[in-house]
Scaffold this active site. Structure first.
Site, PDB file in Angstrom:
ATOM      1  CB  CYS A  81      -0.835   0.032   1.273  1.00 29.81           C
ATOM      2  SG  CYS A  81      -1.567  -1.570   1.662  1.00 29.81           S
ATOM      3  NE  ARG A 121       4.105   2.007  -1.974  1.00 27.33           N
ATOM      4  CZ  ARG A 121       5.329   1.526  -1.960  1.00 27.33           C
ATOM      5  NH1 ARG A 121       6.227   1.994  -2.793  1.00 27.33           N
ATOM      6  NH2 ARG A 121       5.662   0.594  -1.121  1.00 27.33           N
ATOM      7  CD1 TRP A 139      -3.506  -3.696  -5.273  1.00 26.88           C
ATOM      8  CD2 TRP A 139      -2.576  -5.237  -3.981  1.00 26.88           C
ATOM      9  NE1 TRP A 139      -3.429  -4.844  -6.002  1.00 26.88           N
ATOM     10  CE2 TRP A 139      -2.864  -5.811  -5.238  1.00 26.88           C
ATOM     11  CE3 TRP A 139      -1.990  -6.044  -3.000  1.00 26.88           C
ATOM     12  CZ2 TRP A 139      -2.582  -7.141  -5.537  1.00 26.88           C
ATOM     13  CZ3 TRP A 139      -1.709  -7.362  -3.290  1.00 26.88           C
ATOM     14  CH2 TRP A 139      -1.997  -7.903  -4.559  1.00 26.88           C
ATOM     15  CG  ASN A 166       3.452  -0.567   2.679  1.00 26.40           C
ATOM     16  OD1 ASN A 166       2.904  -1.586   2.262  1.00 26.40           O
ATOM     17  ND2 ASN A 166       4.560  -0.074   2.155  1.00 26.40           N
ATOM     18  N   GLY A 167       2.532  -3.123   4.792  1.00 27.34           N
ATOM     19  CA  GLY A 167       3.267  -4.325   5.155  1.00 27.34           C
ATOM     20  C   GLY A 167       2.300  -5.378   5.637  1.00 27.34           C
ATOM     21  CD  GLU A 198       7.764  -6.604 -20.689  1.00 24.88           C
ATOM     22  OE1 GLU A 198       7.834  -7.553 -19.865  1.00 24.88           O
ATOM     23  OE2 GLU A 198       7.362  -5.473 -20.380  1.00 24.88           O
ATOM     24  CE  LYS A 215       4.228  -3.732 -19.705  1.00 23.72           C
ATOM     25  NZ  LYS A 215       5.296  -4.415 -19.185  1.00 23.72           N
ATOM     26  CD  GLU A 260       1.442  -5.216 -17.049  1.00 25.64           C
ATOM     27  OE1 GLU A 260       1.346  -5.379 -15.827  1.00 25.64           O
ATOM     28  OE2 GLU A 260       2.513  -4.931 -17.602  1.00 25.64           O
ATOM     29  CG  HIS A 300       6.623 -29.092 -29.249  1.00 23.21           C
ATOM     30  ND1 HIS A 300       6.995 -30.388 -29.517  1.00 23.21           N
ATOM     31  CD2 HIS A 300       7.541 -28.318 -29.864  1.00 23.21           C
ATOM     32  CE1 HIS A 300       8.094 -30.396 -30.253  1.00 23.21           C
ATOM     33  NE2 HIS A 300       8.446 -29.139 -30.480  1.00 23.21           N
ATOM     34  CE  LYS A 342       6.049   1.516 -11.845  1.00 21.81           C
ATOM     35  NZ  LYS A 342       5.800   0.714 -13.030  1.00 21.81           N
TER      36      LYS A 342
END
Lengths: 383, 579
Positions: free
Chosen positions: B2, B27, B71, B97-98, B452, B456, B459, B475, B574
């Site tokens: 957060c 965040r 979050w 936060n944590g 990548e 992108k 997401e 395969h 993020k």
């Protein structure tokens, strides 16, 4: 008072230089043209500025974000004309306002005079009036505007700088502002014509050289880079951070050099030269009256005179730009103008290339020992 | 994971806190709240985005306050679970936060002693524990509480009737900003940039006592001095300006950030470390994992050094035998899994190097040396400029091991990146926007580039996308190819060109529409594919960069075409500071 700067147009007559940025973002004396316009406004205490962007807008927005002034940005989705651009800004306008093109230089004194007027335009004398809107004036009042005429009735042209009241929006019937002016005159409104003191436009690529030398008169001298003790400097010289000037280099101002360049040893830079960022000038090279944009490399033993180099050109040793005049056709108009070379972005030239009165497009490649003259299309290989 | 922010000084606290929380929204953004010391503790909290709910907070008075953007980890996003949390009496407010690992046990004990809990969060236990120890001295109460907590935290605490904030951190980031007669605290420095350039990075175990214009930092009960560092980021970098999204702004900043990272070079100690290594292990998560894989594909053939790439989150479950240099790659420098892996490497006496964008972040303290990438603040949740800046840092290591063979390619790469930004991708976007699945394929270094590209795409546009090695498609995944499943293939000259071209023909035979990235002027390729997107014909290293940037543009414009919230994709944050 508010101000609207129009910076959405490409400036197609300046191709190939406008490939990745609009005309307003072309650097002269190492600053985009639009910055001079913003400066002139700020000097007059006009801080409520709206910029209309369109063509390659990301370039403009990124740049404006970095300025100190809080600038409002609006997007013109399609570049239909100046009046359409002004309509895009309509929602941001709440007061009397100025309209200015973002790609012309104007001095702060002229703005000080027009901002006192409601419904007025700045006019200037120009030797080639048929590239502009020619203005017919009687007793200081505009009678008529003729857009880009074949035969100009006078040498007085519109600078594209206007002072308007809010009701101008009801006159914007077509996509061009001069039509709105005509409509205002027809309905009996008085538009005052105010002569501008110092107004400079670059219509064609070679005009940039004139604009460049004019803007170089205003640079603040200052040395931030690493300059060898044996370097000879005269006049106003500005050198950016991280730039190295090697021994026995001679620089006669006005000259501005950006950051992280590598110049010399034994290089000569004569007056009226702007050099962007990350430029390399190898030893024994001579540069005069030129505008070199960022990321350009010029090999040793070159002679660069009256040249505009776009971003990222890589020119090998013994490159020469040779000023001469021949007939050149740009945008359906044939003219004769003396200059050395105008190179687009990423032009590559092998050793011993000579450019003579040449406009080379973006990404042109030139083989060894060639003399190139006239217009060369984008991406051409000259072998 | 957060964001927290605190302010104490002479201004009204609420606007400063709201502004700060907006900067920290990357965040986490499922709920937010602030608390100020007014006539009593005044609290406002709300589910949803800050921009939607900020008006409600305007009434909070006082020039001391704390704020939080969340979050959710413990308890769903709701008004009740949003921070700040208070004790039973409402005299103490806490943002955190944590993760408190032993909160269930603490909560049982506290309830046994008669405390009433209002939320399902782990944070609320901190408020109640402080309440038990509070007798007018907030600092002492916090000091008595912290030893009881197990886990990670960065906390800010305020109490009624005292103009004071107590800040503490352990294993979660916390930065102080020192202004004139005012002090700021935040999870990272982005909210501070508008007010001050002087910051202090707190260490694990630090407790700071903040008052208007004064601060004292304690460690193990003793007052300590922490150096004030000057930050050269400017606040313009954190503004979106006229761009539609931060992500687009950041995509366009890539030529600059790549150049800056290359120009900054590698300092001598790091150079020695890299040159001495006879084996390199990279630990990374997410996008950083892809850059690490690209490094492997480049460094092994070009410099002949064995490279292993480990996913941070999987590291602890098999703990590979470690030898040689260990490099942790993390944009934020706070990725919990990566840091845990790095600590494990340190415990085995491996030299460690951190590649990060955040000066002073946790990873820089754990690692022996740091190679800072110069991307500047990245606000968009999808990594773009930090990705290319990471590649700049890693490619410099390749270049160093190859004795500068790629000096020229790297110093001109920013021009090629600038060039592909002008690339028109709208035809490909139209195809991807109406697809349900998109495959991204490539060979060699373009395999991680494809991964990548797929990341992108999924997401930010929520289109299901998978990155595959082109040879692997046969395969299994071939069964999924239909005329409605576009394949994005990277096919550039080199040893992989021939096989790649025949792979593309195989896909075409299954009627899958193919979007190919190839070098400009490759007419043969352009003829066999549906949509051809040219990239400049340059050095392999530069092709990796330009292909990546085109895929970013493809994902961005597809997301815009589908009207997604590009900067704040659902369910994502993020920097992942929880495991």
């Amino acid at each position: 008072m508010q101000a609207v700067i129009l910076a959405a147009g490409e400036g197609s007559r300046l191709r190939p230089l406008t490939r990745s940025k609009p005309k307003a973002m072309l650097p002269v004396a190492n600053r985009p043209i639009i910055e001079y316009v913003i400066d002139a406004l700020l000097e007059n205490g006009i801080r409520d500025i709206v910029v209309v962007v369109g063509y390659r807008k990301e370039e403009v927005i990124r740049h404006l974000n970095r300025l100190d002034a809080p600038i409002q940005i609006v997007v013109q989705e399609r570049q239909l004309g100046t009046a359409d651009a002004l309509r895009a800004a309509e929602s941001e306008i709440t007061d009397d306002f100025l309209v200015l093109p973002g790609d012309n230089y104007i001095d702060a004194g002229s703005i000080a005079r027009i901002k006192e007027e409601r419904n007025a335009m700045l006019v200037a004398e120009h030797q080639n009036p048929s590239n502009f809107g020619v203005v017919v004036i009687k007793n200081g009042i505009v009678r008529e505007i003729v857009e880009k005429p074949e035969d100009a009735p006078t040498f007085t042209v519109s600078t594209g700088i206007y002072s308007f009241t809010l009701d101008v929006f009801s006159y914007l019937q077509t996509n061009e502002i001069p039509d709105a002016i005509a409509a205002m005159i027809a309905s009996g409104r008085r538009i005052r014509a105010i002569p501008a003191d110092d107004w400079q436009d670059a219509v064609y690529p070679w005009d940039l050289l004139k604009l460049n030398s004019r803007m170089l008169r205003g640079i603040k001298p200052g040395i931030a880079g690493e300059v060898d003790a044996s370097v000879i400097r005269r006049g106003a010289v500005r050198i950016g951070t991280g730039t190295t000037i090697g021994p026995n280099t001679v620089i006669y101002g006005p000259v501005t050099i950006g950051s992280n360049c590598n110049i010399g040893p034994n290089t000569v830079i004569m007056p009226d030269v702007s050099i962007g960022d990350r430029v390399v000038l190898e030893p024994f090279t001579y540069v005069a009256d030129s505008l070199i944009m960022s990321d350009v490399t010029v090999g040793s033993h070159s002679r660069i005179v009256s040249a505009v180099f776009g971003q990222g050109c890589i020119l090998a040793d013994h490159t020469t730009t040779y000023p001469s005049a021949s007939l050149i056709e740009v945008g359906d108009r044939i003219q004769r103008e003396e200059f050395g070379a105008v190179l687009g972005e990423g032009v590559r030239a092998a050793p011993f290339t000579t450019f003579k009165n040449c406009i080379a497009g973006n990404g042109v490649t030139i083989g060894k020992g060639k003399t190139v003259i006239g217009i060369i299309e984008d991406g051409t290989r000259v072998m | 994971m957060c964001g927290i922010v605190g302010y104490i000084g002479r201004r009204e606290a609420t606007p400063v806190l709201i502004q700060g929380l907006k900067r920290l929204e990357y965040r986490g953004y499922d709920s937010f709240g602030i608390a100020t010391v007014g006539s009593a503790i005044e609290i406002y909290k709300k589910t949803g985005r800050i921009s939607d709910g900020e008006a409600g907070a305007a009434g909070l008075a006082g020039s001391t306050g704390i704020g939080h953007t969340r979050w959710a980890t413990h308890g769903e996003p709701s008004d009740l679970n949003a921070h700040p949390h208070t004790d039973c009496s409402g005299r103490i407010a806490v943002v955190h936060n944590g993760v408190i690992e032993n909160y269930a046990e603490l909560k049982r004990q506290l309830e046994g002693r008669g405390h009433t809990f209002r939320s399902e969060t782990d944070t609320e236990v901190i408020a109640h524990l402080i309440e038990e120890h509070y007798g007018g001295d907030l600092l002492a109460a916090v000091n008595a509480t912290l030893p009881l907590l197990r886990g990670s935290y960065a906390v800010l605490v305020i109490a009624e009737d005292t103009q004071q904030i107590v800040a503490a951190r352990d294993a979660s980031p916390l930065v102080l900003g020192i202004g004139d007669a005012e002090v700021f605290a935040a999870s990272d420095m982005t909210p501070l940039l508008e007010y001050t350039e002087r910051v202090i990075f707190l260490e694990d175990g630090d407790v700071a006592d903040l008052a208007p214009g004064r601060y004292t930092i304690y460690h193990d009960g003793l007052a300590v001095e922490r150096p004030i560092e000057l930050i050269n980021w400017c606040v313009e970098d954190t503004r979106k300006g006229g761009f539609a999204h931060y992500m687009l702004k950041e995509i366009y900043e890539q030529p600059q950030s790549f150049y800056e990272t290359i120009r900054a070079g590698i300092d001598e100690r790091v150079q020695r470390m890299v040159m001495e290594a006879d084996e390199i292990t990279l630990v990374a998560c997410g996008t950083s994992y892809h850059t690490a894989l690209i490094f492997k594909y480049l460094a092994e053939p070009l410099c002949g050094i064995p490279v292993r790439v480990e996913m941070g989150s999987e590291f602890k479950y098999f703990t590979p035998p470690l030898r040689g240099l260990v490099i942790a790659v993390s944009q934020s420098g706070e990725t919990a899994d990566t840091i845990a892996a790095l600590k494990m490497a340190k415990a085995r006496n491996c030299p460690t190097l951190a590649i990060t964008n955040m000066q002073g972040s946790t990873v820089t303290r754990v690692a022996d040396e740091t190679l800072l990438m110069r991307a500047g603040p990245e606000i968009g949740v999808a990594a773009t400029k930090s990705y290319t800046a990471q590649l700049a840092a890693l490619m410099q290591i390749v270049n160093l091991r190859c004795e500068g063979a790629f000096d020229d390619a790297l110093s001109h790469a920013h021009l090629a990146i600038g060039d592909v930004l002008l690339q028109d991708v709208h035809e490909a976007v139209a195809l991807c926007a109406k697809a349900e699945h998109v495959f991204f394929v490539g060979r060699g270094p373009f395999y991680p580039v494809s991964m990548e590209g797929a990341l992108k795409m999924k997401e930010i546009s929520y289109v299901h996308a998978e990155g595959y090695a082109a040879g692997e498609l046969k395969h299994g995944p071939f069964a999924l190819l239909t005329p409605e499943t576009p394949v994005v293939a990277v096919c550039t000259p080199g040893p992989t060109y021939g096989v790649m071209a025949s792979n593309i023909k195989e896909m075409k035979a299954r009627k899958a529409p193919v979007i190919a990235l190839g070098v400009a002027g490759d007419t043969e390729l352009a003829e066999i594919v549906d949509i051809f997107i040219p990239i400049p014909n340059t050095h392999l290293l530069v092709q990796v960069l330009t292909a990546s940037v085109v895929l970013q543009l493809l994902a961005y414009h597809t997301a815009c075409a589908l009207q997604r919230d590009v900067d704040k994709p659902r369910n994502l944050a993020k920097s992942v500071t929880v495991e």
